[in-house]
Design an enzyme around this catalytic site. Structure first.
Site, PDB file in Angstrom:
ATOM      1  N   TYR A   1       0.845  -1.196   0.000  1.00  0.00           N
ATOM      2  CA  TYR A   1       0.000   0.000   0.000  1.00  0.00           C
ATOM      3  C   TYR A   1       0.883   1.250   0.000  1.00  0.00           C
ATOM      4  CZ  TYR A   1      -3.129   3.721   1.382  1.00  0.00           C
ATOM      5  OH  TYR A   1      -3.821   4.915   1.427  1.00  0.00           O
TER       6      TYR A   1
ATOM      7  N   LYS B   1       1.313   4.363  -2.853  1.00  0.00           N
ATOM      8  CA  LYS B   1       1.169   5.793  -2.578  1.00  0.00           C
ATOM      9  C   LYS B   1       2.491   6.547  -2.799  1.00  0.00           C
ATOM     10  CE  LYS B   1      -3.186   6.146  -1.753  1.00  0.00           C
ATOM     11  NZ  LYS B   1      -4.045   6.962  -2.654  1.00  0.00           N
TER      12      LYS B   1
ATOM     13  N   GLY C   1      -3.397  12.151   6.486  1.00  0.00           N
ATOM     14  CA  GLY C   1      -3.111  11.126   7.475  1.00  0.00           C
ATOM     15  C   GLY C   1      -4.388  10.361   7.764  1.00  0.00           C
TER      16      GLY C   1
END
Length: 250
Positions: free
Chosen positions: A151, A155, A182
């Site tokens: 993941y 990103k 966040g």
């Protein structure tokens, strides 16, 4: 604003909140998502405030992406603002026991899906020499955390693509920037934990996370700056969060 925005992942979370705020400010909307029923409900809610067109597709499907976006009627065909919001996390496992299906899903949605949609929209921006692209990244694209491996890699790729887009499109006067949240309380953790709502709820217990409306407000701020201003890269966390792994829970 006499502008049209295309938002992917518009049926929930940050995408939905952004669509709602844009509608309040008169921005025409092209709303994209996989869940037709949710798209229909959103259109009903928002078309009293602005013009809305729906595109039902999965960003992982390259053919559908181009077919649907190329099918836009004249009133919606000029995309001024692209919000690349669609994205997902699947699983939270150490690298040695990670699921190949989960890895494929994250790379296909978070990276390839973003690229497909961008490729379908960018040529018209280049031709007009104007446009604004906002890529929704993550704190996971700034630091790697335990069991985040793939993941986080997806990103980090969004971060690199955002920088590359900004460089390549600079000559055409196209603004490119990223908003990197966040902890935001959305369906994110429910998807990551594959419907285990109790485990998902624990992620946000003991502190106040960001809300989708907080990120939508930031996105609206970014796209309404004077055209000579480009917010290139923005990291936002709840006050209780200091890093990807440090959260002050009470």
């Amino acid at each position: 604003m006499n502008k049209t925005a295309l938002i992917t992942g518009a049926t929930s979370g940050i995408g939905k909140a952004t669509a709602e705020l844009f509608a309040e400010n008169g921005i025409r909307l092209v709303l994209c998502g996989r869940r037709q029923d949710r798209l229909n409900d959103l259109k009903t809610d928002l078309e009293v405030k602005t013009k809305v067109h729906l595109l039902n597709f999965d960003v992982r499907n390259r053919e559908d992406v181009f077919e649907r976006i190329n099918s836009l009627p004249d009133d919606f065909s000029k995309i001024d603002i692209l919000i690349n919001n669609a994205g997902n996390a699947h699983g939270l496992d150490p690298i040695e026991s990670g699921s190949l299906d989960d890895w494929d899903a994250m790379m296909d949605i978070n990276v390839k899906g973003l690229l497909y949609v961008s490729k379908a929209v960018i040529p018209q921006m280049v031709k007009r020499k104007s446009g604004h692209i906002i890529n929704i990244g993550s704190i996971a694209g700034k630091e790697v955390y335990p069991k985040g491996n793939v993941y986080c890699a997806s990103k980090y790729a969004v971060d690199a693509i955002n920088q590359g887009m900004r460089i390549d499109l600079n000559q055409y006067g196209i603004r490119v920037g990223a908003v990197n949240p966040g902890a935001v309380e959305t369906e994110f953790s429910n998807v990551r934990f594959k419907g285990d709502d109790e485990r998902a709820d624990m992620v946000y217990n003991g502190f106040e996370p960001l809300h989708p409306e907080d990120i939508a407000d930031i996105i609206h701020f970014v796209v309404t700056r004077p055209y000579h201003v480009n917010i290139a890269d923005l990291l936002v966390m709840p006050t209780a969060q200091a890093s990807g792994t440090i959260v002050n829970k009470r």
